[in-house]
Enzyme design. Sequence first.
Site, short mmCIF file in Angstrom:
data_model
loop_
_atom_site.label_atom_id
_atom_site.label_comp_id
_atom_site.label_asym_id
_atom_site.label_seq_id
_atom_site.Cartn_x
_atom_site.Cartn_y
_atom_site.Cartn_z
N ARG A 199 38.74 43.75 43.10
CA ARG A 199 38.51 42.35 42.74
C ARG A 199 38.95 41.39 43.84
O ARG A 199 39.48 40.31 43.58
CB ARG A 199 39.22 42.01 41.41
CG ARG A 199 38.79 42.91 40.24
CD ARG A 199 37.32 42.75 39.91
NE ARG A 199 36.88 43.65 38.86
CZ ARG A 199 36.25 44.81 39.07
NH1 ARG A 199 35.97 45.20 40.30
NH2 ARG A 199 35.88 45.58 38.06
N SER A 248 35.38 40.85 31.37
CA SER A 248 36.72 41.42 31.18
C SER A 248 37.77 40.35 31.49
O SER A 248 37.74 39.75 32.55
CB SER A 248 36.94 42.63 32.09
OG SER A 248 36.05 43.66 31.76
N GLU A 288 41.94 38.57 35.01
CA GLU A 288 40.88 38.75 36.00
C GLU A 288 40.06 37.47 36.09
O GLU A 288 39.45 37.17 37.11
CB GLU A 288 39.98 39.92 35.59
CG GLU A 288 38.88 40.22 36.60
CD GLU A 288 38.14 41.50 36.27
OE1 GLU A 288 36.91 41.49 36.33
OE2 GLU A 288 38.78 42.51 35.96
#
Length: 307
Positions: free
Chosen positions: A180, A230, A300
């Site tokens: 990420r 998510s 996230e």
Amino acid sequence: MNTLIDKNFVAACREFLQAEQVLLDEPMRLHTTFEIGGPADCLIFPANMAETQRILKLVKEYKLPLTLLGNGSNMLVRDKGIRGVVVKFAEPMSSIRCEGTRIIAGAGALLKDVSECAAAHGLTGLEYACGIPGSIGGAVFMNAGAYDGETKNVADCVRAVDAEGNIHEFSKDELELGYRHSVFQTNGEAICEVELQLQPGDEQEIRAKIADYTQRRESKQPLEMPSAGSTFKRPEGYFAGTLIDQTGLKGLTVGGAQVSTKHAGFVVNAGGATAADVVNLIHEVQRRVKEKHGVELQPEVRMLGEE
């Protein structure tokens, strides 16, 4: 008009952009998959790299705060909105073309469309992206991934524009793609075009894999409700959704925000949620999971704007 946006800046933008490309005091709930967020002072949709260059030069000249967005699928815009200029790479900048085993896509091209283009040309390597609700630019920015695939495996070259309006080309090794993460999270440059290197494959096999991933995603994820995907990063050695489920938090609500009853790793907008609702729910989930399992969950979802 918001006083932070100089009317001369808007006039300068409108000299080379269409009226629908420059929106003032625009509610960001209309431009994010969470369907949450206060107004952006000025929201601009460039249609190509040349327009992006001119916009970023003007933003610097007028000393305005700048926020860069893709499809708005991995973020929460806070309730008072975003000050300054938001540049969103969306449908006007979503061209996709195939050259041999390479696909070249504008930053605003949706991952599902790029994945479909790859399948139609019998190219494998992008099946994992078929259901990720983001743009190819956002996928590079976050090194998006799913089902054991991730952007770093296919991104080969990225063209971006810096604050002075200069175009830079980044090779695969210069993208710094990790979990990420990408170089663009620190260098502030605007991703404009992405080249993907794929492999020849069998179209039937590719489409079968896409159908399988789609079925798995639809059966397990709350795609019928607005969310940012998510909510938490994967903690080392665990799955965030499993920890949240084991803590008994499925269905937990704060205002209009809810831990999905279908997949505990998702916070959803169950109706009329504010950004404050989502943030408070995230904090409560973090607190209870830490209390029960000793694991600190990290969001996230990117949080932007003013509370």
